[in-house]
Design a protein around this motif. Structure first.
Motif, short mmCIF file in Angstrom:
data_model
loop_
_atom_site.label_atom_id
_atom_site.label_comp_id
_atom_site.label_asym_id
_atom_site.label_seq_id
_atom_site.Cartn_x
_atom_site.Cartn_y
_atom_site.Cartn_z
N LEU A 132 0.84 -1.19 0.00
CA LEU A 132 0.00 0.00 0.00
C LEU A 132 0.88 1.25 0.00
O LEU A 132 1.95 1.27 0.63
CB LEU A 132 -0.90 0.02 1.24
CG LEU A 132 -1.93 -1.09 1.37
CD1 LEU A 132 -2.66 -0.97 2.71
CD2 LEU A 132 -2.93 -1.06 0.22
N ALA A 133 0.44 2.28 -0.70
CA ALA A 133 1.14 3.56 -0.66
C ALA A 133 1.09 4.13 0.74
O ALA A 133 0.13 3.92 1.49
CB ALA A 133 0.52 4.53 -1.66
N GLU A 134 2.12 4.90 1.11
CA GLU A 134 2.24 5.41 2.47
C GLU A 134 2.57 6.90 2.48
O GLU A 134 3.10 7.44 1.51
CB GLU A 134 3.36 4.67 3.21
CG GLU A 134 3.16 3.17 3.33
CD GLU A 134 4.36 2.47 3.93
OE1 GLU A 134 5.40 3.14 4.13
OE2 GLU A 134 4.28 1.26 4.18
N MET A 135 2.26 7.53 3.61
CA MET A 135 2.71 8.89 3.87
C MET A 135 2.63 9.14 5.36
O MET A 135 1.59 8.91 5.99
CB MET A 135 1.85 9.93 3.13
CG MET A 135 2.36 11.36 3.33
SD MET A 135 1.51 12.55 2.28
CE MET A 135 2.34 14.06 2.81
N ASN A 136 3.76 9.58 5.94
CA ASN A 136 3.83 9.90 7.37
C ASN A 136 3.30 8.78 8.25
O ASN A 136 2.58 9.01 9.22
CB ASN A 136 3.06 11.20 7.65
CG ASN A 136 3.64 12.39 6.92
OD1 ASN A 136 4.83 12.44 6.64
ND2 ASN A 136 2.78 13.36 6.58
N GLY A 137 3.64 7.55 7.87
CA GLY A 137 3.25 6.40 8.68
C GLY A 137 1.82 5.93 8.47
O GLY A 137 1.40 4.96 9.11
N GLU A 162 -3.50 10.05 -14.87
CA GLU A 162 -2.20 10.67 -14.63
C GLU A 162 -2.34 11.99 -13.88
O GLU A 162 -1.61 12.25 -12.92
CB GLU A 162 -1.46 10.89 -15.95
CG GLU A 162 -0.12 11.57 -15.78
CD GLU A 162 0.61 11.74 -17.11
OE1 GLU A 162 1.59 12.52 -17.12
OE2 GLU A 162 0.23 11.11 -18.11
N ALA A 163 -3.27 12.83 -14.33
CA ALA A 163 -3.37 14.19 -13.79
C ALA A 163 -3.61 14.19 -12.28
O ALA A 163 -3.05 15.03 -11.56
CB ALA A 163 -4.49 14.95 -14.50
N GLN A 164 -4.42 13.25 -11.78
CA GLN A 164 -4.76 13.25 -10.36
C GLN A 164 -3.55 12.99 -9.47
O GLN A 164 -3.57 13.31 -8.28
CB GLN A 164 -5.84 12.22 -10.08
CG GLN A 164 -5.46 10.80 -10.39
CD GLN A 164 -6.63 9.83 -10.25
OE1 GLN A 164 -6.89 9.32 -9.17
NE2 GLN A 164 -7.32 9.58 -11.36
N CYS A 165 -2.49 12.42 -10.05
CA CYS A 165 -1.27 12.15 -9.28
C CYS A 165 -0.37 13.37 -9.17
O CYS A 165 0.72 13.28 -8.59
CB CYS A 165 -0.51 11.00 -9.92
SG CYS A 165 -1.41 9.43 -9.91
N PHE A 173 2.93 12.80 -1.01
CA PHE A 173 2.31 11.48 -1.10
C PHE A 173 3.07 10.70 -2.17
O PHE A 173 3.24 11.17 -3.30
CB PHE A 173 0.84 11.62 -1.48
CG PHE A 173 0.02 10.36 -1.38
CD1 PHE A 173 0.37 9.34 -0.52
CD2 PHE A 173 -1.12 10.21 -2.15
CE1 PHE A 173 -0.39 8.17 -0.43
CE2 PHE A 173 -1.90 9.07 -2.06
CZ PHE A 173 -1.53 8.05 -1.20
N GLU A 174 3.57 9.53 -1.82
CA GLU A 174 4.51 8.86 -2.70
C GLU A 174 3.92 8.42 -4.03
O GLU A 174 4.68 8.11 -4.96
CB GLU A 174 5.17 7.67 -1.98
CG GLU A 174 4.26 6.58 -1.55
CD GLU A 174 5.02 5.49 -0.76
OE1 GLU A 174 6.25 5.59 -0.64
OE2 GLU A 174 4.36 4.57 -0.27
N VAL A 175 2.60 8.44 -4.20
CA VAL A 175 2.06 8.07 -5.50
C VAL A 175 2.49 9.06 -6.58
O VAL A 175 2.45 8.73 -7.77
CB VAL A 175 0.51 7.94 -5.47
CG1 VAL A 175 0.08 7.00 -4.36
CG2 VAL A 175 -0.16 9.28 -5.35
N LEU A 267 -2.27 1.46 -9.27
CA LEU A 267 -0.98 0.90 -8.89
C LEU A 267 0.11 1.35 -9.85
O LEU A 267 -0.17 1.71 -11.00
CB LEU A 267 -1.03 -0.61 -8.81
CG LEU A 267 -1.09 -1.46 -10.09
CD1 LEU A 267 -0.81 -2.93 -9.77
CD2 LEU A 267 -2.44 -1.34 -10.78
N GLY A 268 1.35 1.33 -9.35
CA GLY A 268 2.48 1.69 -10.19
C GLY A 268 3.78 1.63 -9.42
O GLY A 268 3.79 1.67 -8.19
#
Length: 279
Positions: A132-137, A162-165, A173-175, A267-268
């Protein structure tokens, strides 16, 4: 015919050899990896979710305490969208619904679980993993389970992922690192009426088109008439199907009669050793 006041979308067209969907009768992580690494547009695995599993997940979905009607949309869902909102909002919403989401996903022979297990087995051969993608734990929502039931030309209007990332409200946010690779989507069909085909155009829009339509950070939506002239393909979706495709391409869902219910996530790769998922 494109209106004289509405210019066509501009962007990148891929080679015709790339712009096709492969079809398999058994799940295989190898073509999924091909999609993730930009070697193919998409792949669909036919009837890989057994009827009993589909029925169990569908019943859990419609009876879930987390079932929500999406504001302004003809859809119900269990889960949280990161789309078009600050990252703190998405993570907070995820924390509130994650147990409800897992209440739908945690069934015997769950496609959500075996997809991740088999992808991780394959990725481990290259020293990589899926998580799962993560941010600040905190972690992204495991999946979004949603049902569409809209008639009309499109149940879900033409858009791209693409644009939403790039949303500046989600900085860190690592995505957002996925943009260096490919932004892909996974859907697992557990209930399906009629219609509701996946429609894709051979077009990856450019920033100029996004600015023109005011969708720089959402990718939603592109007026259908501005897509005239681009090659398009349609993929019939049936209960039990699992499919993965490159979400940089403009895509849509055509008219749907009855519920089109699926387990979905994006996903990516974010680096050469890590694939993340989010919703």
């Amino acid at each position: 015919m494109v209106s004289s006041t509405l210019a066509p979308v501009t962007g990148v067209r891929m080679d015709p050899h790339f712009f096709r969907f492969d079809e398999r009768s058994e799940f295989d992580p190898e073509p999924v990896l091909d999609v993730l690494q930009g070697r193919r547009l998409g792949v669909i695995f036919r009837d890989v979710i057994p009827p009993a599993v589909r029925e169990d997940m569908t019943a859990r979905f419609w009876n879930s305490p987390g079932l929500t009607r999406r504001t302004g949309e003809p859809s119900y869902h269990v889960g949280a969208y990161h789309w078009n909102k600050p990252i703190d909002t998405y993570l907070a919403e995820t924390g509130k619904v994650v147990q409800d989401v897992m209440g739908v996903l945690d069934v015997a022979d769950s496609p959500w679980h075996w997809f991740r297990d088999r992808m991780n087995t394959r990725l481990s051969r290259d020293g990589a993993r899926l998580r799962l993608a993560e941010m600040n734990g905190e972690t992204a929502c495991p999946a979004l389970v949603r049902a569409w039931h809209k008639e009309g030309e499109y149940a879900l209007e033409p858009h791209e992922d693409e644009a939403q990332c790039r949303d500046p409200r989600q900085a860190g946010f690592e995505v957002q690192q996925v943009l260096r690779y490919e932004v892909c989507a996974t859907n697992m069909c557990i209930e399906h009426g009629s219609g509701g085909r996946l429609v894709l155009w051979n077009l990856r829009p450019d920033d100029e088109s996004r600015r023109r339509f005011g969708i720089e950070h959402s990718g939603f939506s592109y007026p259908p008439e501005t897509l005239d002239g681009f090659d398009r393909l349609t993929v019939d979706i049936r209960p039990g199907d699992v499919y993965v495709f490159n979400g940089r391409h403009v895509h849509a869902v055509d008219a749907t009669i009855g519920n089109r219910t699926a387990v979905s996530f994006l996903l990516g790769f974010i680096d050469d050793e890590t694939v993340v998922t989010w919703t």
